[in-house]
Motif scaffolding. Structure first.
Motif, PDB file in Angstrom:
ATOM      1  N   TRP A  43      -2.564  -3.621  -3.340  1.00 39.64           N
ATOM      2  CA  TRP A  43      -2.927  -3.412  -1.933  1.00 39.64           C
ATOM      3  C   TRP A  43      -2.269  -2.136  -1.433  1.00 39.64           C
ATOM      4  CZ3 TRP A  43      -6.496  -5.422   1.033  1.00 39.64           C
ATOM      5  CH2 TRP A  43      -6.402  -5.315   2.420  1.00 39.64           C
ATOM      6  N   ASP A  45      -2.313  -0.739   1.908  1.00 39.46           N
ATOM      7  CA  ASP A  45      -1.853  -0.663   3.297  1.00 39.46           C
ATOM      8  C   ASP A  45      -0.453  -1.255   3.393  1.00 39.46           C
ATOM      9  OD1 ASP A  45      -1.403  -0.606   6.001  1.00 39.46           O
ATOM     10  OD2 ASP A  45      -3.165  -1.796   6.542  1.00 39.46           O
ATOM     11  N   ARG A  46       0.554  -0.393   3.361  1.00 37.70           N
ATOM     12  CA  ARG A  46       1.940  -0.846   3.413  1.00 37.70           C
ATOM     13  C   ARG A  46       2.429  -1.079   4.840  1.00 37.70           C
ATOM     14  NH1 ARG A  46       1.871  -2.735  -1.318  1.00 37.70           N
ATOM     15  NH2 ARG A  46       1.792  -1.249  -3.007  1.00 37.70           N
ATOM     16  N   SER A  47       1.583  -0.796   5.842  1.00 40.45           N
ATOM     17  CA  SER A  47       2.003  -0.985   7.225  1.00 40.45           C
ATOM     18  C   SER A  47       1.931  -2.454   7.644  1.00 40.45           C
ATOM     19  CB  SER A  47       1.131  -0.141   8.167  1.00 40.45           C
ATOM     20  OG  SER A  47      -0.204  -0.627   8.173  1.00 40.45           O
ATOM     21  N   ARG A  49       1.390  -6.732   5.973  1.00 41.42           N
ATOM     22  CA  ARG A  49       1.317  -7.590   4.791  1.00 41.42           C
ATOM     23  C   ARG A  49      -0.138  -7.744   4.369  1.00 41.42           C
ATOM     24  NH1 ARG A  49       6.141 -11.059   4.094  1.00 41.42           N
ATOM     25  NH2 ARG A  49       4.851 -11.917   2.442  1.00 41.42           N
ATOM     26  N   THR A  56      -2.105  -8.569  -6.402  1.00 40.25           N
ATOM     27  CA  THR A  56      -2.313  -7.440  -7.303  1.00 40.25           C
ATOM     28  C   THR A  56      -3.230  -7.877  -8.439  1.00 40.25           C
ATOM     29  OG1 THR A  56      -0.183  -6.488  -6.735  1.00 40.25           O
ATOM     30  CG2 THR A  56      -1.113  -5.860  -8.875  1.00 40.25           C
TER      31      THR A  56
END
Length: 86
Positions: A43, A45-47, A49, A56
């Motif tokens: 995934w 988008d680390r901004s 959860r 993964t």
């Protein structure tokens, strides 16, 4: 480590994911990284959860597809899928 089989390209790995109707085939949501024995798609988008149930996804050079278990890294999932020893 030599596996005896050719490495898949990122494009080929994504084609495998498309054929399996995997959400990880979407490059806007899942980013690739090369690991020993295949590809890890995580995934991007680390901004925030990831949505519930999103994990993964790994694609082995053999074309096998698997998902990381909870708490398992992509590399560990790939090792489990391929039966490779760390």
């Amino acid at each position: 480590m030599e596996t005896g089989r050719p490495e898949l390209s990122e494009y080929e790995a994504r084609q495998v994911l498309i054929a399996k109707n995997s959400v990880a085939a979407d490059p806007e949501r899942f980013g690739p990284r090369r690991a020993v024995g295949g590809w890890v798609f995580a995934w991007v988008d680390r901004s925030a959860r990831p949505p519930m149930g999103v994990r993964t996804v790994v694609v082995a050079d053999s074309g096998e597809v698997g998902r990381a278990a909870v708490g398992e890294s992509g590399e560990q999932a790939l090792q489990r899928l391929t039966g490779a020893n760390p």
